[in-house]
Motif scaffolding. Structure first.
Motif, PDB file in Angstrom:
ATOM      1  N   SER A 151       0.811  -1.271   0.026  1.00  0.00           N
ATOM      2  CA  SER A 151      -0.176   0.093   0.056  1.00  0.00           C
ATOM      3  C   SER A 151       0.798   1.232  -0.130  1.00  0.00           C
ATOM      4  CB  SER A 151      -0.958  -0.072   1.392  1.00  0.00           C
ATOM      5  OG  SER A 151      -1.932  -1.116   1.239  1.00  0.00           O
ATOM      6  N   LEU A 152       1.758   1.218   0.680  1.00  0.00           N
ATOM      7  CA  LEU A 152       2.966   2.174   0.789  1.00  0.00           C
ATOM      8  C   LEU A 152       3.686   2.696  -0.806  1.00  0.00           C
ATOM      9  CD1 LEU A 152       4.956   1.814   4.116  1.00  0.00           C
ATOM     10  CD2 LEU A 152       3.558   3.874   3.336  1.00  0.00           C
ATOM     11  N   PHE A 153       3.918   1.260  -1.312  1.00  0.00           N
ATOM     12  CA  PHE A 153       4.147   1.336  -2.686  1.00  0.00           C
ATOM     13  C   PHE A 153       3.194   1.783  -3.618  1.00  0.00           C
ATOM     14  CE2 PHE A 153       5.149  -0.986  -6.934  1.00  0.00           C
ATOM     15  CZ  PHE A 153       6.268  -0.357  -7.178  1.00  0.00           C
ATOM     16  N   GLY A 154       1.977   1.618  -3.465  1.00  0.00           N
ATOM     17  CA  GLY A 154       0.919   1.987  -4.428  1.00  0.00           C
ATOM     18  C   GLY A 154       0.973   3.563  -4.053  1.00  0.00           C
ATOM     19  N   PHE A 155       0.861   4.051  -2.774  1.00  0.00           N
ATOM     20  CA  PHE A 155       0.578   5.401  -2.632  1.00  0.00           C
ATOM     21  C   PHE A 155       1.827   6.241  -3.444  1.00  0.00           C
ATOM     22  CE2 PHE A 155       1.941   9.116  -0.032  1.00  0.00           C
ATOM     23  CZ  PHE A 155       0.339   9.737   0.296  1.00  0.00           C
ATOM     24  N   ILE A 156       3.163   5.390  -3.232  1.00  0.00           N
ATOM     25  CA  ILE A 156       4.158   6.188  -4.196  1.00  0.00           C
ATOM     26  C   ILE A 156       3.967   6.356  -5.603  1.00  0.00           C
ATOM     27  CG2 ILE A 156       6.582   6.100  -4.814  1.00  0.00           C
ATOM     28  CD1 ILE A 156       7.122   4.774  -2.114  1.00  0.00           C
ATOM     29  N   VAL A 157       3.137   5.181  -6.287  1.00  0.00           N
ATOM     30  CA  VAL A 157       2.712   5.020  -7.706  1.00  0.00           C
ATOM     31  C   VAL A 157       1.970   6.443  -8.133  1.00  0.00           C
ATOM     32  CG1 VAL A 157       1.461   3.559  -9.138  1.00  0.00           C
ATOM     33  CG2 VAL A 157       3.358   2.594  -7.867  1.00  0.00           C
ATOM     34  N   GLY A 158       0.806   6.188  -7.159  1.00  0.00           N
ATOM     35  CA  GLY A 158      -0.361   7.462  -7.230  1.00  0.00           C
ATOM     36  C   GLY A 158       0.229   8.775  -7.426  1.00  0.00           C
ATOM     37  N   ILE A 159       1.351   8.820  -6.606  1.00  0.00           N
ATOM     38  CA  ILE A 159       1.923  10.281  -6.707  1.00  0.00           C
ATOM     39  C   ILE A 159       2.654  10.455  -7.905  1.00  0.00           C
ATOM     40  CG2 ILE A 159       3.548  11.804  -5.569  1.00  0.00           C
ATOM     41  CD1 ILE A 159       2.693  10.802  -2.983  1.00  0.00           C
ATOM     42  N   TRP A 160       3.420   9.185  -8.502  1.00  0.00           N
ATOM     43  CA  TRP A 160       4.305   9.572  -9.488  1.00  0.00           C
ATOM     44  C   TRP A 160       3.692   9.618 -10.845  1.00  0.00           C
ATOM     45  CZ3 TRP A 160       3.851   5.522 -13.001  1.00  0.00           C
ATOM     46  CH2 TRP A 160       5.012   5.293 -14.182  1.00  0.00           C
ATOM     47  N   ALA A 161       2.156   8.832 -10.932  1.00  0.00           N
ATOM     48  CA  ALA A 161       1.586   8.700 -12.101  1.00  0.00           C
ATOM     49  C   ALA A 161       0.983  10.267 -12.493  1.00  0.00           C
ATOM     50  CB  ALA A 161       0.294   7.761 -11.952  1.00  0.00           C
ATOM     51  N   LEU A 240      10.882   6.462   0.689  1.00  0.00           N
ATOM     52  CA  LEU A 240      10.576   7.161  -0.573  1.00  0.00           C
ATOM     53  C   LEU A 240       9.531   8.227  -0.356  1.00  0.00           C
ATOM     54  CD1 LEU A 240      10.876   4.738  -3.574  1.00  0.00           C
ATOM     55  CD2 LEU A 240      11.920   6.815  -3.601  1.00  0.00           C
ATOM     56  N   VAL A 241       8.435   7.877   0.564  1.00  0.00           N
ATOM     57  CA  VAL A 241       7.501   8.524   0.991  1.00  0.00           C
ATOM     58  C   VAL A 241       7.800   9.938   1.761  1.00  0.00           C
ATOM     59  CG1 VAL A 241       5.292   8.668   2.328  1.00  0.00           C
ATOM     60  CG2 VAL A 241       5.521   6.690   0.890  1.00  0.00           C
ATOM     61  N   TRP A 242       8.984   9.550   2.651  1.00  0.00           N
ATOM     62  CA  TRP A 242       9.581  10.668   3.310  1.00  0.00           C
ATOM     63  C   TRP A 242      10.091  11.837   2.270  1.00  0.00           C
ATOM     64  CZ3 TRP A 242      14.570  12.633   3.433  1.00  0.00           C
ATOM     65  CH2 TRP A 242      14.836  13.757   4.347  1.00  0.00           C
ATOM     66  N   TRP A 243      10.761  11.212   1.380  1.00  0.00           N
ATOM     67  CA  TRP A 243      11.612  12.248   0.347  1.00  0.00           C
ATOM     68  C   TRP A 243      10.221  13.010  -0.484  1.00  0.00           C
ATOM     69  CZ3 TRP A 243      10.971  12.028  -4.979  1.00  0.00           C
ATOM     70  CH2 TRP A 243      12.081  12.902  -5.636  1.00  0.00           C
ATOM     71  N   ILE A 244       9.048  12.367  -0.747  1.00  0.00           N
ATOM     72  CA  ILE A 244       8.170  13.062  -1.502  1.00  0.00           C
ATOM     73  C   ILE A 244       7.648  14.171  -0.852  1.00  0.00           C
ATOM     74  CG2 ILE A 244       5.836  12.660  -2.233  1.00  0.00           C
ATOM     75  CD1 ILE A 244       6.673   9.872  -3.059  1.00  0.00           C
ATOM     76  N   PHE A 245       7.434  13.844   0.425  1.00  0.00           N
ATOM     77  CA  PHE A 245       6.723  15.012   1.341  1.00  0.00           C
ATOM     78  C   PHE A 245       7.870  15.929   1.556  1.00  0.00           C
ATOM     79  CE2 PHE A 245       3.344  11.943   2.154  1.00  0.00           C
ATOM     80  CZ  PHE A 245       2.370  12.726   1.632  1.00  0.00           C
ATOM     81  N   ARG A 246       9.126  15.521   1.631  1.00  0.00           N
ATOM     82  CA  ARG A 246      10.110  16.511   2.035  1.00  0.00           C
ATOM     83  C   ARG A 246      10.340  17.410   0.750  1.00  0.00           C
ATOM     84  NH1 ARG A 246      13.316  19.855   2.955  1.00  0.00           N
ATOM     85  NH2 ARG A 246      15.151  19.742   4.418  1.00  0.00           N
ATOM     86  N   THR A 247      10.250  16.914  -0.262  1.00  0.00           N
ATOM     87  CA  THR A 247      10.533  17.823  -1.615  1.00  0.00           C
ATOM     88  C   THR A 247       9.153  18.146  -2.136  1.00  0.00           C
ATOM     89  OG1 THR A 247      10.479  15.905  -2.874  1.00  0.00           O
ATOM     90  CG2 THR A 247      12.825  16.493  -1.808  1.00  0.00           C
ATOM     91  N   GLY A 248       8.201  17.774  -1.699  1.00  0.00           N
ATOM     92  CA  GLY A 248       6.799  18.120  -2.470  1.00  0.00           C
ATOM     93  C   GLY A 248       6.755  17.717  -3.935  1.00  0.00           C
ATOM     94  N   TYR A 249       7.521  16.412  -4.203  1.00  0.00           N
ATOM     95  CA  TYR A 249       7.426  15.912  -5.590  1.00  0.00           C
ATOM     96  C   TYR A 249       5.975  15.743  -5.946  1.00  0.00           C
ATOM     97  CZ  TYR A 249       8.041  12.291  -9.143  1.00  0.00           C
ATOM     98  OH  TYR A 249       8.234  11.590 -10.310  1.00  0.00           O
TER      99      TYR A 249
END
Length: 253
Positions: A151-161, A240-249
């Motif tokens: 589910s964490l991996f899917g969360f990353i995919v949902g932000i990347w897509a 990766l989730v921490w990095w996403i929110f840290r950078t706002g990716y």
């Protein structure tokens, strides 16, 4: 911490699945039942046992993992992608909830839906085969750990897509092939030595093998290695989730 905000996200995602229960629950259960019929009956009549286990029972842990992985990724990726697609993500980001609470809300809801589906498929499997569970608590632990990790991996995919096509690429072209090649329908022992070594680079091998051990105490890799690899992948996803929110990716684009 704002548990009300976190619970609101969680409740909304669970309610969305309840509104689409035919797609969210019935469809995966019917698909898995067809796997039991096709592989368990057709192939099982020719391959009676694998590692001393009836073939119909041997494939059950792999089939549960197949559905658990695909549903965890799909539920979590769509859950965060849809508010990005509609623009509602700005309301979530500006609400009085922390990034941690946002992740717990979306990931927790996706993992809950996947766990419920996994348990339904496990119950369904008992209608087809005699299925002993040697270590039920370890089996449940593996289910929970895998559901949260993917589910964490899917969360990353949902932000990347960036569109619905990219949203479907990972489950269709990555998760399903890796699961089919991860020992779902066979033991790695039947492969030539070279392909056994290649298969060890497939992370799903460790999930299927560890989960199968909780049922029958047989596996292609040691149980502690399976647990260690699963925890490692979860830590990578958390980083990766921490990095996403840290950078706002892609959250604000």
């Amino acid at each position: 911490m704002n548990p009300r905000g976190m619970y609101a996200i969680y409740r909304f995602e669970i309610a969305r699945a309840a509104r689409t229960w035919l797609q969210s629950v019935v469809s995966p259960v019917v698909t898995t039942s067809l796997y039991f019929v096709v592989f368990g009956a057709a192939i099982g009549s020719r391959v009676e046992q694998v590692q001393g286990i009836p073939y119909g029972a041997f494939i059950v842990p792999g089939l549960i993992m197949l559905m658990l992985l695909t549903q965890s990724v799909t539920n979590a990726s769509f859950g965060i992608f849809f508010p990005r697609f509609t623009g509602n993500i700005y309301e979530v980001l500006s609400a009085p909830v922390s990034y941690l609470e946002v992740v717990i809300g979306y990931v927790g809801a996706a993992a809950t839906k996947s766990l419920i589906l996994g348990l339904i498929i496990l119950i369904t499997a008992h209608l087809f085969v005699d299925l002993p569970i040697q270590h039920p608590f370890l089996m449940l632990f593996f289910l929970v750990l895998t559901a949260i990790t993917f589910s964490l991996f899917g969360f990353i995919v949902g932000i990347w897509a960036q569109d619905f096509e990219q949203l479907q690429i990972v489950p269709l072209l990555l998760i399903i092939p890796l699961t089919f090649l991860g020992g779902t329908f066979y033991s790695l022992d039947v492969l030539p030595e070279f392909w056994q070594t290649v298969s060890l680079f497939n992370p799903v091998v460790y999930l299927v093998s560890g989960f199968r051990w909780s049922f029958f105490e047989v596996s292609d890799v040691p149980i502690l290695v399976s647990l260690g690899m699963t925890f490692l992948f979860m830590l990578l996803c958390l980083a990766l989730v921490w990095w996403i929110f840290r950078t706002g990716y892609r959250l604000k684009s």
